[in-house]
Design a protein around this motif. Structure first.
Motif, mmCIF file in Angstrom:
data_model
loop_
_atom_site.group_PDB
_atom_site.id
_atom_site.type_symbol
_atom_site.label_atom_id
_atom_site.label_comp_id
_atom_site.label_asym_id
_atom_site.label_seq_id
_atom_site.Cartn_x
_atom_site.Cartn_y
_atom_site.Cartn_z
ATOM 1 N N THR A 18 -56.496 -8.572 13.424
ATOM 2 C CA THR A 18 -56.401 -9.899 14.039
ATOM 3 C C THR A 18 -55.114 -10.633 13.682
ATOM 4 N N SER A 19 -54.280 -10.032 12.841
ATOM 5 C CA SER A 19 -53.061 -10.720 12.405
ATOM 6 C C SER A 19 -52.015 -10.755 13.509
ATOM 7 N N ALA A 20 -51.339 -11.887 13.577
ATOM 8 C CA ALA A 20 -50.248 -12.031 14.543
ATOM 9 C C ALA A 20 -48.896 -11.745 13.898
ATOM 10 N N HIS A 21 -48.865 -11.717 12.567
ATOM 11 C CA HIS A 21 -47.611 -11.514 11.851
ATOM 12 C C HIS A 21 -47.733 -10.336 10.893
ATOM 13 N N HIS A 22 -46.608 -9.664 10.681
ATOM 14 C CA HIS A 22 -46.587 -8.480 9.831
ATOM 15 C C HIS A 22 -47.011 -8.801 8.403
ATOM 16 N N GLU A 23 -46.602 -9.952 7.896
ATOM 17 C CA GLU A 23 -46.913 -10.301 6.511
ATOM 18 C C GLU A 23 -48.421 -10.379 6.284
ATOM 19 N N MET A 24 -49.117 -10.998 7.227
ATOM 20 C CA MET A 24 -50.567 -11.106 7.090
ATOM 21 C C MET A 24 -51.234 -9.747 7.281
ATOM 22 N N ALA A 25 -50.715 -8.957 8.216
ATOM 23 C CA ALA A 25 -51.267 -7.620 8.434
ATOM 24 C C ALA A 25 -51.101 -6.760 7.187
ATOM 25 N N LEU A 26 -49.974 -6.930 6.495
ATOM 26 C CA LEU A 26 -49.731 -6.166 5.270
ATOM 27 C C LEU A 26 -50.757 -6.524 4.199
ATOM 28 N N ILE A 27 -51.128 -7.791 4.129
ATOM 29 C CA ILE A 27 -52.176 -8.199 3.186
ATOM 30 C C ILE A 27 -53.477 -7.468 3.508
ATOM 31 N N GLY A 28 -53.782 -7.370 4.800
ATOM 32 C CA GLY A 28 -54.981 -6.640 5.207
ATOM 33 C C GLY A 28 -54.938 -5.187 4.785
ATOM 34 N N VAL A 29 -53.777 -4.549 4.961
ATOM 35 C CA VAL A 29 -53.630 -3.145 4.568
ATOM 36 C C VAL A 29 -53.821 -2.985 3.066
ATOM 37 N N LYS A 30 -53.280 -3.909 2.301
ATOM 38 C CA LYS A 30 -53.420 -3.837 0.846
ATOM 39 C C LYS A 30 -54.885 -3.981 0.431
ATOM 40 N N ILE A 31 -55.612 -4.851 1.114
ATOM 41 C CA ILE A 31 -57.036 -5.007 0.813
ATOM 42 C C ILE A 31 -57.795 -3.728 1.173
ATOM 43 N N ILE A 32 -57.407 -3.099 2.283
ATOM 44 C CA ILE A 32 -58.026 -1.825 2.673
ATOM 45 C C ILE A 32 -57.860 -0.794 1.563
ATOM 46 N N PHE A 33 -56.639 -0.664 1.053
ATOM 47 C CA PHE A 33 -56.381 0.330 0.015
ATOM 48 C C PHE A 33 -57.112 -0.005 -1.282
ATOM 49 N N GLY A 57 -57.606 3.592 -16.296
ATOM 50 C CA GLY A 57 -56.546 4.427 -15.733
ATOM 51 C C GLY A 57 -56.269 4.142 -14.266
ATOM 52 N N PRO A 58 -57.294 4.237 -13.407
ATOM 53 C CA PRO A 58 -57.056 3.968 -11.980
ATOM 54 C C PRO A 58 -56.529 2.564 -11.704
ATOM 55 N N LEU A 59 -57.055 1.561 -12.408
ATOM 56 C CA LEU A 59 -56.591 0.191 -12.178
ATOM 57 C C LEU A 59 -55.143 0.009 -12.626
ATOM 58 N N ALA A 60 -54.764 0.710 -13.695
ATOM 59 C CA ALA A 60 -53.381 0.624 -14.171
ATOM 60 C C ALA A 60 -52.406 1.182 -13.140
ATOM 61 N N LEU A 61 -52.877 2.092 -12.302
ATOM 62 C CA LEU A 61 -52.043 2.648 -11.231
ATOM 63 C C LEU A 61 -52.186 1.854 -9.934
ATOM 64 N N LEU A 62 -53.389 1.340 -9.693
ATOM 65 C CA LEU A 62 -53.649 0.635 -8.435
ATOM 66 C C LEU A 62 -52.863 -0.671 -8.337
ATOM 67 N N ILE A 63 -52.776 -1.402 -9.430
ATOM 68 C CA ILE A 63 -52.094 -2.704 -9.396
ATOM 69 C C ILE A 63 -50.622 -2.567 -9.004
ATOM 70 N N PRO A 64 -49.841 -1.698 -9.670
ATOM 71 C CA PRO A 64 -48.442 -1.560 -9.226
ATOM 72 C C PRO A 64 -48.318 -0.970 -7.828
ATOM 73 N N PHE A 65 -49.260 -0.099 -7.451
ATOM 74 C CA PHE A 65 -49.220 0.465 -6.095
ATOM 75 C C PHE A 65 -49.361 -0.635 -5.048
ATOM 76 N N ILE A 66 -50.311 -1.531 -5.253
ATOM 77 C CA ILE A 66 -50.530 -2.623 -4.302
ATOM 78 C C ILE A 66 -49.313 -3.539 -4.249
ATOM 79 N N LEU A 67 -48.703 -3.784 -5.399
ATOM 80 C CA LEU A 67 -47.527 -4.662 -5.444
ATOM 81 C C LEU A 67 -46.327 -4.029 -4.745
ATOM 82 N N LEU A 68 -46.204 -2.706 -4.837
ATOM 83 C CA LEU A 68 -45.054 -2.011 -4.248
ATOM 84 C C LEU A 68 -45.272 -1.617 -2.790
#
Length: 205
Positions: free
Chosen positions: A54-69, A105-116
């Motif tokens: 439903t996002s009209a802008h890439h920035e908001m869509a990217l937030i959605g993708v990050k939540i998906i992951f 372990g997984p959270l230590a990897l997930l946080i930087p992954f989401i940020l990057l």
């Protein structure tokens, strides 16, 4: 809301309702709490997809993708934890604070992954008779490496959880518990194989 968002919206509402029902049935029960986390991972997945579509802008869509992951990579962790507490405690090693060992372990990897994480969001593509929203990875190499590691950890955790349930099935003599384990394993297997068949079928027809 466009028509393509309706399935995600329905899934979000259903999973959120199920999540609340399970949690408030016994808020203090460890089984209810961990299973609630399992369902919440699907809620996050649905919410992220809904935001992306439903996002009209890439920035908001990217937030959605990050939540998906977040939902995708957290589910195997919650599933493994659930396999240690249901239908009965598989071991007491992960009682209390030690259960955090499954998450560190997984959270230590997930946080930087989401940020990057950076992706290009594609338009709706029609494959066979089903419409898909697609996105392609971009960004630093580190995010790709983290994604691969998280995927491997997720598969390992999921397989580990399945093995735990199989062992629990062999150990328990209670018919109800055996049936519950079968429901879980068959349900997950059905979801996987049905999804795989539909995915392949869309490329063939």
């Amino acid at each position: 809301m466009n028509i393509y968002a309706i399935p995600a919206a329905l899934a979000f509402v259903i999973n959120l309702a199920l999540c609340l029902i399970v949690f408030f049935d016994n808020p203090k029960g460890i089984v209810n709490r961990v299973f609630t986390l399992c369902i919440l991972s699907f809620v996050a997945w649905n919410a992220g997809e809904l935001i992306m579509i439903t996002s009209a802008h890439h920035e908001m869509a990217l937030i959605g993708v990050k939540i998906i992951f977040c939902g995708v990579f957290l589910f195997p962790i919650f599933f493994l934890h659930f396999s240690y507490v249901f239908p009965q405690k598989f071991t007491h090693f992960f009682d209390g604070w030690r259960s955090l060992l499954l998450y560190v372990g997984p959270l230590a990897l997930l946080i930087p992954f989401i940020l990057l994480l950076q992706v290009d969001i594609g338009r709706v593509l029609k494959i066979g008779s089903i419409f898909y929203y697609v996105f392609t990875f971009k960004g630093p190499l580190e995010s790709h490496v983290l994604a691969l590691i998280l995927a491997l950890i997720g598969l390992a955790y999921f397989a580990w959880g399945v093995v735990n349930f199989i062992l629990s099935y062999r150990r328990t003599k209670i018919s109800r518990q055996r049936l519950q384990i079968l429901y879980i394993l068959l349900g997950i297997s059905s979801m996987f194989f049905i999804g795989l068949i539909l995915h392949v079928a869309n490329y063939l027809w």
